[in-house]
Design a protein around this motif. Structure first.
Motif, mmCIF file in Angstrom:
data_model
loop_
_atom_site.group_PDB
_atom_site.id
_atom_site.type_symbol
_atom_site.label_atom_id
_atom_site.label_comp_id
_atom_site.label_asym_id
_atom_site.label_seq_id
_atom_site.Cartn_x
_atom_site.Cartn_y
_atom_site.Cartn_z
ATOM 1 N N LYS A 108 0.825 -1.206 0.000
ATOM 2 C CA LYS A 108 0.000 0.000 0.000
ATOM 3 C C LYS A 108 0.863 1.263 0.000
ATOM 4 O O LYS A 108 0.522 2.248 -0.662
ATOM 5 N N ALA A 109 1.969 1.222 0.729
ATOM 6 C CA ALA A 109 2.848 2.395 0.788
ATOM 7 C C ALA A 109 3.479 2.670 -0.571
ATOM 8 O O ALA A 109 3.528 3.821 -1.031
ATOM 9 N N ALA A 110 3.972 1.620 -1.228
ATOM 10 C CA ALA A 110 4.599 1.796 -2.543
ATOM 11 C C ALA A 110 3.576 2.275 -3.568
ATOM 12 O O ALA A 110 3.858 3.171 -4.374
ATOM 13 N N SER A 111 2.386 1.704 -3.530
ATOM 14 C CA SER A 111 1.340 2.117 -4.467
ATOM 15 C C SER A 111 0.928 3.564 -4.219
ATOM 16 O O SER A 111 0.715 4.339 -5.161
ATOM 17 N N SER A 112 0.825 3.926 -2.947
ATOM 18 C CA SER A 112 0.446 5.297 -2.606
ATOM 19 C C SER A 112 1.460 6.306 -3.132
ATOM 20 O O SER A 112 1.099 7.354 -3.674
ATOM 21 N N THR A 113 2.748 5.981 -2.998
ATOM 22 C CA THR A 113 3.794 6.875 -3.495
ATOM 23 C C THR A 113 3.753 6.979 -5.010
ATOM 24 O O THR A 113 3.883 8.067 -5.579
ATOM 25 N N LEU A 114 3.579 5.861 -5.680
ATOM 26 C CA LEU A 114 3.485 5.878 -7.142
ATOM 27 C C LEU A 114 2.326 6.749 -7.605
ATOM 28 O O LEU A 114 2.462 7.560 -8.520
ATOM 29 N N ARG A 115 1.190 6.594 -6.968
ATOM 30 C CA ARG A 115 0.008 7.363 -7.389
ATOM 31 C C ARG A 115 0.150 8.851 -7.079
ATOM 32 O O ARG A 115 -0.312 9.700 -7.846
ATOM 33 N N ALA A 116 0.793 9.155 -5.960
ATOM 34 C CA ALA A 116 0.921 10.555 -5.554
ATOM 35 C C ALA A 116 1.997 11.295 -6.338
ATOM 36 O O ALA A 116 1.814 12.446 -6.741
ATOM 37 N N ASP A 117 3.127 10.623 -6.575
ATOM 38 C CA ASP A 117 4.286 11.314 -7.154
ATOM 39 C C ASP A 117 4.571 10.983 -8.614
ATOM 40 O O ASP A 117 5.287 11.729 -9.291
ATOM 41 N N PHE A 118 4.023 9.873 -9.104
ATOM 42 C CA PHE A 118 4.317 9.445 -10.476
ATOM 43 C C PHE A 118 3.038 8.975 -11.168
ATOM 44 O O PHE A 118 3.020 7.929 -11.815
ATOM 45 N N ALA A 119 1.980 9.740 -11.010
ATOM 46 C CA ALA A 119 0.644 9.296 -11.429
ATOM 47 C C ALA A 119 0.581 8.854 -12.889
ATOM 48 O O ALA A 119 -0.112 7.885 -13.224
ATOM 49 N N LYS A 120 1.288 9.547 -13.770
ATOM 50 C CA LYS A 120 1.177 9.256 -15.193
ATOM 51 C C LYS A 120 2.238 8.297 -15.718
ATOM 52 O O LYS A 120 2.285 8.017 -16.917
ATOM 53 N N SER A 121 3.055 7.776 -14.823
ATOM 54 C CA SER A 121 4.080 6.831 -15.247
ATOM 55 C C SER A 121 3.446 5.487 -15.601
ATOM 56 O O SER A 121 2.481 5.042 -14.966
ATOM 57 N N ALA A 122 3.999 4.835 -16.611
ATOM 58 C CA ALA A 122 3.520 3.496 -16.975
ATOM 59 C C ALA A 122 3.750 2.517 -15.824
ATOM 60 O O ALA A 122 2.984 1.554 -15.660
ATOM 61 N N TYR A 123 4.789 2.751 -15.020
ATOM 62 C CA TYR A 123 5.038 1.886 -13.879
ATOM 63 C C TYR A 123 3.901 1.974 -12.856
ATOM 64 O O TYR A 123 3.608 0.990 -12.172
ATOM 65 N N THR A 124 3.272 3.136 -12.759
ATOM 66 C CA THR A 124 2.227 3.318 -11.766
ATOM 67 C C THR A 124 0.994 2.505 -12.102
ATOM 68 O O THR A 124 0.441 1.798 -11.245
ATOM 69 N N SER A 125 0.524 2.580 -13.339
ATOM 70 C CA SER A 125 -0.658 1.812 -13.733
ATOM 71 C C SER A 125 -0.442 0.325 -13.495
ATOM 72 O O SER A 125 -1.312 -0.370 -12.950
ATOM 73 N N ARG A 126 0.717 -0.169 -13.886
ATOM 74 C CA ARG A 126 1.013 -1.589 -13.706
ATOM 75 C C ARG A 126 1.207 -1.930 -12.228
ATOM 76 O O ARG A 126 0.789 -3.003 -11.771
ATOM 77 N N GLY A 127 1.798 -1.015 -11.495
ATOM 78 C CA GLY A 127 1.972 -1.249 -10.069
ATOM 79 C C GLY A 127 0.660 -1.320 -9.324
ATOM 80 O O GLY A 127 0.482 -2.159 -8.432
ATOM 81 N N VAL A 128 -0.276 -0.471 -9.703
ATOM 82 C CA VAL A 128 -1.597 -0.484 -9.067
ATOM 83 C C VAL A 128 -2.315 -1.808 -9.350
ATOM 84 O O VAL A 128 -2.974 -2.373 -8.471
ATOM 85 N N LEU A 129 -2.186 -2.319 -10.564
ATOM 86 C CA LEU A 129 -2.784 -3.618 -10.887
ATOM 87 C C LEU A 129 -2.165 -4.735 -10.049
ATOM 88 O O LEU A 129 -2.875 -5.621 -9.545
ATOM 89 N N VAL A 130 -0.845 -4.696 -9.893
ATOM 90 C CA VAL A 130 -0.167 -5.690 -9.067
ATOM 91 C C VAL A 130 -0.643 -5.593 -7.620
ATOM 92 O O VAL A 130 -0.931 -6.606 -6.970
ATOM 93 N N ALA A 131 -0.742 -4.363 -7.113
ATOM 94 C CA ALA A 131 -1.186 -4.150 -5.735
ATOM 95 C C ALA A 131 -2.605 -4.665 -5.536
ATOM 96 O O ALA A 131 -2.904 -5.343 -4.547
ATOM 97 N N ALA A 132 -3.487 -4.354 -6.475
ATOM 98 C CA ALA A 132 -4.889 -4.776 -6.360
ATOM 99 C C ALA A 132 -5.005 -6.292 -6.353
ATOM 100 O O ALA A 132 -5.748 -6.872 -5.550
ATOM 101 N N GLN A 133 -4.265 -6.948 -7.248
ATOM 102 C CA GLN A 133 -4.333 -8.407 -7.312
ATOM 103 C C GLN A 133 -3.807 -9.038 -6.029
ATOM 104 O O GLN A 133 -4.408 -9.992 -5.497
ATOM 105 N N ALA A 134 -2.698 -8.507 -5.534
ATOM 106 C CA ALA A 134 -2.114 -9.055 -4.299
ATOM 107 C C ALA A 134 -3.069 -8.876 -3.123
ATOM 108 O O ALA A 134 -3.278 -9.811 -2.335
ATOM 109 N N LEU A 135 -3.665 -7.705 -2.998
ATOM 110 C CA LEU A 135 -4.577 -7.441 -1.887
ATOM 111 C C LEU A 135 -5.840 -8.287 -1.996
ATOM 112 O O LEU A 135 -6.362 -8.777 -0.988
ATOM 113 N N GLN A 136 -6.337 -8.474 -3.213
ATOM 114 C CA GLN A 136 -7.522 -9.310 -3.405
ATOM 115 C C GLN A 136 -7.223 -10.754 -2.997
ATOM 116 O O GLN A 136 -8.039 -11.396 -2.316
#
Length: 211
Positions: A76-104
């Protein structure tokens, strides 16, 4: 003497030209140098941002591969930083998907839903938004939020139409709307006829027919 006069005329002409155009030349040269420096600075900044985003993405991936509450917090911390500081990075979109799958997978459905809702709303990566909508519908299905889940499946892009129809069938079946589920799954089988997933959908149809 004639030579001196000719030289003087050239000097006078050069002086006159410089008085007229000198300042403009200096300004133009300054603008050019500033533009080059600015472009190189921007390239450095972009590279630096990408490197940082990649670092957080890799940290998120590492946390997702580890069990435990501490790993959940790191995800959650890594995803939060990606979304806050690198919102438009391709790494962020993919990171959020990874985070969502792991949490689910860990049973944190609220956490997974929050990740996917952000990705759908941000819509920074047009190629991944449909996948986020599909997964969000699955999370909402698990939470028995059927109407919200179905709302994610409206107006599917052509490349996801079959998968959206399959997920719609899952939701309708969970609601006990067997006829509507059968219709959705039949549509999915037709749309996915060249995809191995169609065989899985056909099994659902067969099971529904025997129910």
């Amino acid at each position: 003497m004639a030579y001196d006069l000719e030289e003087q005329e050239k000097l006078d002409a050069m002086r006159a030209w410089w008085e007229r155009w000198g300042t403009l030349c200096i300004v133009a040269a300054f603008v050019l140098v500033a533009a080059v420096a600015g472009w190189r600075g921007w390239q450095w900044y972009q590279g630096h941002q990408a490197a940082q985003a990649m670092g957080y993405f890799e940290a998120l991936q590492g946390a997702a591969a580890q069990p435990g509450e501490e790993s959940d917090a790191r995800i959650k911390a890594a995803s939060s930083t990606l979304r806050a500081d690198f919102a438009k990075s391709a790494y962020t979109s993919r990171g959020v998907l990874v985070a969502a799958q792991a949490l689910q997978q860990r049973g944190d459905l609220d956490g997974a839903r929050e990740q996917l809702e952000w990705l759908v709303k941000a819509d920074h990566d047009k190629a991944l938004t449909p996948l986020a909508r599909l997964r969000l519908a699955g999370v909402l299905l698990e939470q028995k939020k059927y109407d919200d889940a179905l709302a994610q499946l409206n107006n599917p892009p052509a490349s996801f139409a079959g998968l959206f129809a399959d997920r719609k069938g899952d939701i309708l079946a969970a609601q006990g709307q067997n006829d509507a589920a059968r219709q959705a799954w039949s549509q999915a089988v037709e749309l996915l006829k060249n995809d191995p997933i169609s065989q899985v959908v056909q099994i659902k149809l067969d099971a529904l027919a025997g129910a």
